[in-house]
Structures are given as structure tokens and as C-alpha cells.
Design a protein around this motif. Sequence first.
Motif, PDB file in Angstrom:
ATOM      1  N   ALA A  12       0.963  -1.370  -0.117  1.00 29.17           N
ATOM      2  CA  ALA A  12      -0.086  -0.016  -0.015  1.00 29.17           C
ATOM      3  C   ALA A  12       1.011   1.453   0.226  1.00 29.17           C
ATOM      4  N   SER A  13       2.186   1.526  -1.231  1.00 28.69           N
ATOM      5  CA  SER A  13       2.196   2.536  -0.449  1.00 28.69           C
ATOM      6  C   SER A  13       1.895   3.923  -0.892  1.00 28.69           C
ATOM      7  N   LEU A  14       2.109   4.669  -0.348  1.00 26.60           N
ATOM      8  CA  LEU A  14       1.955   5.984  -0.335  1.00 26.60           C
ATOM      9  C   LEU A  14       2.186   6.512  -1.333  1.00 26.60           C
ATOM     10  N   PHE A  15       3.214   7.176  -1.669  1.00 23.03           N
ATOM     11  CA  PHE A  15       3.912   7.264  -3.179  1.00 23.03           C
ATOM     12  C   PHE A  15       5.186   7.144  -3.216  1.00 23.03           C
ATOM     13  N   ARG A  16       6.045   7.070  -4.427  1.00 21.66           N
ATOM     14  CA  ARG A  16       7.167   7.036  -5.388  1.00 21.66           C
ATOM     15  C   ARG A  16       8.201   8.617  -5.441  1.00 21.66           C
ATOM     16  N   LEU A  17       8.937   8.438  -5.242  1.00 22.14           N
ATOM     17  CA  LEU A  17       9.967   9.673  -5.468  1.00 22.14           C
ATOM     18  C   LEU A  17      10.944   8.733  -6.374  1.00 22.14           C
ATOM     19  N   ARG A  18      11.335   9.212  -7.252  1.00 18.37           N
ATOM     20  CA  ARG A  18      11.838   9.032  -9.048  1.00 18.37           C
ATOM     21  C   ARG A  18      13.072   9.650  -9.118  1.00 18.37           C
ATOM     22  N   LEU A  19      13.951   9.762  -8.959  1.00 22.84           N
ATOM     23  CA  LEU A  19      14.907  10.194  -9.572  1.00 22.84           C
ATOM     24  C   LEU A  19      15.298   9.697 -10.615  1.00 22.84           C
ATOM     25  N   SER A  20      15.619  11.147 -11.417  1.00 25.34           N
ATOM     26  CA  SER A  20      15.780  10.626 -12.600  1.00 25.34           C
ATOM     27  C   SER A  20      16.673  12.216 -13.492  1.00 25.34           C
ATOM     28  N   GLY A  21      17.725  12.153 -14.636  1.00 23.28           N
ATOM     29  CA  GLY A  21      17.779  13.049 -15.062  1.00 23.28           C
ATOM     30  C   GLY A  21      18.282  14.022 -13.951  1.00 23.28           C
ATOM     31  N   GLY A  22      18.717  14.077 -12.926  1.00 28.26           N
ATOM     32  CA  GLY A  22      18.754  15.784 -11.896  1.00 28.26           C
ATOM     33  C   GLY A  22      17.219  15.972 -11.424  1.00 28.26           C
ATOM     34  N   LYS A  23      16.087  15.547 -12.089  1.00 27.24           N
ATOM     35  CA  LYS A  23      14.549  16.126 -11.485  1.00 27.24           C
ATOM     36  C   LYS A  23      13.893  14.779 -10.726  1.00 27.24           C
ATOM     37  N   GLY A  24      13.310  15.708  -9.470  1.00 28.69           N
ATOM     38  CA  GLY A  24      12.988  14.662  -8.787  1.00 28.69           C
ATOM     39  C   GLY A  24      11.361  14.769  -8.903  1.00 28.69           C
ATOM     40  N   ILE A  25      10.292  13.246  -8.977  1.00 27.57           N
ATOM     41  CA  ILE A  25       9.056  13.065  -9.227  1.00 27.57           C
ATOM     42  C   ILE A  25       8.290  12.368  -8.452  1.00 27.57           C
ATOM     43  N   VAL A  26       7.722  13.303  -7.818  1.00 25.74           N
ATOM     44  CA  VAL A  26       7.039  12.110  -6.691  1.00 25.74           C
ATOM     45  C   VAL A  26       5.220  12.108  -8.011  1.00 25.74           C
ATOM     46  N   THR A  27       4.928  11.165  -8.202  1.00 26.18           N
ATOM     47  CA  THR A  27       3.868  10.035  -8.587  1.00 26.18           C
ATOM     48  C   THR A  27       2.738   8.922  -6.860  1.00 26.18           C
ATOM     49  N   ARG A  28       2.081   9.725  -7.072  1.00 23.29           N
ATOM     50  CA  ARG A  28       0.924   8.654  -6.025  1.00 23.29           C
ATOM     51  C   ARG A  28       0.268   7.929  -7.097  1.00 23.29           C
ATOM     52  N   LYS A  29      -0.462   6.565  -7.236  1.00 20.22           N
ATOM     53  CA  LYS A  29      -1.679   6.499  -7.968  1.00 20.22           C
ATOM     54  C   LYS A  29      -2.045   5.298  -7.127  1.00 20.22           C
ATOM     55  N   GLN A  30      -3.519   5.782  -7.202  1.00 14.53           N
ATOM     56  CA  GLN A  30      -4.664   4.964  -6.943  1.00 14.53           C
ATOM     57  C   GLN A  30      -4.919   4.076  -7.698  1.00 14.53           C
ATOM     58  N   ARG A  31      -4.903   2.787  -6.960  1.00 14.67           N
ATOM     59  CA  ARG A  31      -4.863   1.237  -8.317  1.00 14.67           C
ATOM     60  C   ARG A  31      -6.611   0.343  -8.604  1.00 14.67           C
ATOM     61  N   LYS A  32      -7.009   0.261  -8.735  1.00 13.05           N
ATOM     62  CA  LYS A  32      -7.676  -0.292  -8.941  1.00 13.05           C
ATOM     63  C   LYS A  32      -7.695  -1.688 -10.292  1.00 13.05           C
ATOM     64  N   VAL A  88       9.371  17.891  -7.816  1.00 11.67           N
ATOM     65  CA  VAL A  88       9.856  18.705  -6.253  1.00 11.67           C
ATOM     66  C   VAL A  88      11.487  19.138  -6.506  1.00 11.67           C
ATOM     67  N   SER A  89      10.865  20.441  -6.413  1.00  8.81           N
ATOM     68  CA  SER A  89      12.222  21.106  -6.083  1.00  8.81           C
ATOM     69  C   SER A  89      13.639  21.109  -5.923  1.00  8.81           C
ATOM     70  N   ASP A  90      13.288  20.454  -4.885  1.00 11.02           N
ATOM     71  CA  ASP A  90      14.512  19.353  -3.751  1.00 11.02           C
ATOM     72  C   ASP A  90      14.189  18.475  -3.510  1.00 11.02           C
ATOM     73  N   PRO A  91      14.654  16.884  -4.176  1.00 11.05           N
ATOM     74  CA  PRO A  91      14.059  15.564  -4.181  1.00 11.05           C
ATOM     75  C   PRO A  91      14.930  15.147  -2.620  1.00 11.05           C
ATOM     76  N   GLU A  92      16.048  16.061  -2.214  1.00  4.97           N
ATOM     77  CA  GLU A  92      16.828  15.711  -1.216  1.00  4.97           C
ATOM     78  C   GLU A  92      15.788  15.866   0.405  1.00  4.97           C
ATOM     79  N   ALA A  93      14.372  17.035   0.221  1.00  3.86           N
ATOM     80  CA  ALA A  93      14.306  17.026   0.979  1.00  3.86           C
ATOM     81  C   ALA A  93      12.529  16.235   1.131  1.00  3.86           C
ATOM     82  N   VAL A  94      12.488  16.024   0.663  1.00  7.21           N
ATOM     83  CA  VAL A  94      11.381  14.363   1.027  1.00  7.21           C
ATOM     84  C   VAL A  94      12.325  13.618   2.180  1.00  7.21           C
ATOM     85  N   PRO A  95      11.443  13.093   2.862  1.00 11.32           N
ATOM     86  CA  PRO A  95      11.853  12.315   4.636  1.00 11.32           C
ATOM     87  C   PRO A  95      12.570  11.692   4.248  1.00 11.32           C
ATOM     88  N   GLU A  96      13.728  11.186   4.941  1.00  8.44           N
ATOM     89  CA  GLU A  96      13.843   9.613   5.240  1.00  8.44           C
ATOM     90  C   GLU A  96      13.158   8.971   6.210  1.00  8.44           C
TER      91      GLU A  96
END
Length: 99
Positions: A45-65, A80-88
Motif C-alpha cells: 500500500a505505497s503512499l507515493f514514489r519518489l523517482r530521481l532521473s536526469g537530475g529531477k525528482g518526480i513524486v507520483t501517487r497512484k490509486q490502483r483498481k 519537486v524542486s529539492d528531492p533531498e528534502a523528501v523525508p528519510e
Amino acid sequence: MKEIEIKAHAANHEELKRTIEGLCPLGSIHTSDTYYFSPDQGRDASLFRLRLSGGKGIVTRKQRKRIGTLEVNDEIEYEVSDPEAVPESSQSPLAMRSM
């Protein structure tokens, strides 16, 4: 955005790859995905995904059915402007898993 995936089995992977490459050139892109989820809900039950690619951070939230044999995802995605700010996990009640 509505995402609909159709998955198919290919008997000859190399032939399929050549066919796809004939339609558009394939290249490689390095990505790193981290999935955040609530420990109460489990890893499926993932809440969201952070993808790092090409120097960018993209947050994705999917609701599957599922609708019949189709998986239909309602998807919210933003950069996101600062992917490093996403909590660890050490700084947040969210658990995480990298892929």
C-alpha cells in the motif's frame, strides 16, 4: 491523468525488441525509485514514489483498481524542486524501500 496498462506476453523477445526499435530508437535512462508507505498498511500500500532521473525528482501517487482484466490507475504526479528534502525513514513515521 488516467493511466491504463495492457500487459502482453511475447514469445520472441528479440524480435519484439527489433520491431520496437524500428518504430523509435531505444536508449537507456538511469532512474532510482524510492517507495514510501505507511508501516500500518504494509508494503503493498505505497503512499507515493519518489523517482530521481536526469537530475529531477518526480513524486507520483497512484490509486490502483482493477476493471475486469485491466489495471486502471488514477495518478497524481509533480516535480519537486529539492528531492533531498523528501523525508528519510529515520526522520519520518513513513517507511521506505528503494528500488
